[in-house]
Write a protein that holds these residues in place. Structure first.
Motif, short mmCIF file in Angstrom:
data_model
loop_
_atom_site.label_atom_id
_atom_site.label_comp_id
_atom_site.label_asym_id
_atom_site.label_seq_id
_atom_site.Cartn_x
_atom_site.Cartn_y
_atom_site.Cartn_z
N CYS A 1 0.84 -1.20 0.00
CA CYS A 1 0.00 0.00 0.00
C CYS A 1 0.87 1.25 0.00
O CYS A 1 0.64 2.18 -0.79
N LEU A 2 1.88 1.29 0.86
CA LEU A 2 2.77 2.45 0.92
C LEU A 2 3.48 2.68 -0.41
O LEU A 2 3.56 3.81 -0.88
N GLN A 3 3.98 1.62 -1.00
CA GLN A 3 4.66 1.75 -2.29
C GLN A 3 3.72 2.30 -3.36
O GLN A 3 4.13 3.08 -4.21
N SER A 4 2.46 1.88 -3.31
CA SER A 4 1.50 2.30 -4.34
C SER A 4 1.21 3.79 -4.30
O SER A 4 0.76 4.36 -5.29
N ILE A 5 1.48 4.42 -3.15
CA ILE A 5 1.25 5.86 -3.04
C ILE A 5 2.58 6.63 -2.96
O ILE A 5 2.64 7.77 -2.53
N GLY A 6 3.66 5.95 -3.38
CA GLY A 6 4.95 6.61 -3.49
C GLY A 6 5.71 6.79 -2.19
O GLY A 6 6.61 7.63 -2.11
N LYS A 7 5.35 6.03 -1.18
CA LYS A 7 6.05 6.12 0.11
C LYS A 7 6.94 4.90 0.32
O LYS A 7 6.76 3.87 -0.31
N ALA A 8 7.86 5.04 1.23
CA ALA A 8 8.81 3.96 1.54
C ALA A 8 8.13 2.85 2.35
O ALA A 8 7.22 3.10 3.14
N GLN A 9 8.60 1.65 2.13
CA GLN A 9 8.14 0.51 2.91
C GLN A 9 8.56 0.65 4.37
O GLN A 9 9.58 1.26 4.67
N ILE A 10 7.80 0.03 5.24
CA ILE A 10 8.16 -0.05 6.66
C ILE A 10 8.86 -1.37 6.95
O ILE A 10 9.84 -1.42 7.67
#
Length: 129
Positions: A108-117
């Motif tokens: 989900c984070l990757q899909s909105i351009g954010k880094a993975q946790i």
């Protein structure tokens, strides 16, 4: 009995199993069938959307099965639902929900351009690695 209507749980199991079966086998073979898999994913998503929109997904295991379908939804909307449902599944004690939650959150984070946790998502590079 074959003529009895399926329960939501039975249907979610079948949808999950079909989703996983479509993705089984050698990666190159799966990629050859990718367009067909995406079409089947769309059909599964419509059915799970109906259950979701009508608040019919209740048990920890049903939440996990629906989350797995959403995990393969191909958009931030569906990845967000995968996070939500896998979290609820995990909170109800489902071990597979605990496994899925970090993967769903990272996707989900990757899909909105954010880094993975959690660092669970990987993509093949141009060199195939």
């Amino acid at each position: 009995m074959e003529n009895e209507p399926k329960t939501i749980s039975q249907e979610l199991i079948e949808l999950h199993d079909a989703d996983q079966s479509d993705r089984s086998g050698d990666i190159d073979e799966v990629m050859e069938r990718w367009q067909d898999i995406k079409e089947k994913d769309g059909e599964r998503l419509k059915r799970v959307d109906y259950f979701y929109d009508n608040n019919l997904i209740k048990s920890a295991k049903d939440l996990f099965y629906a989350a797995m379908i959403y995990q393969h939804g191909g958009s931030a909307k569906y990845y967000e639902r995968a996070v939500e449902l896998s979290r609820r599944s995990m909170e109800l004690g489902d071990e597979e929900g605990k496994w899925l939650f970090p993967r769903a959150e990272d996707r989900c984070l990757q899909s909105i351009g954010k880094a993975q946790i959690w660092g669970t998502q990987f993509e093949r590079g141009a060199d195939g690695i």
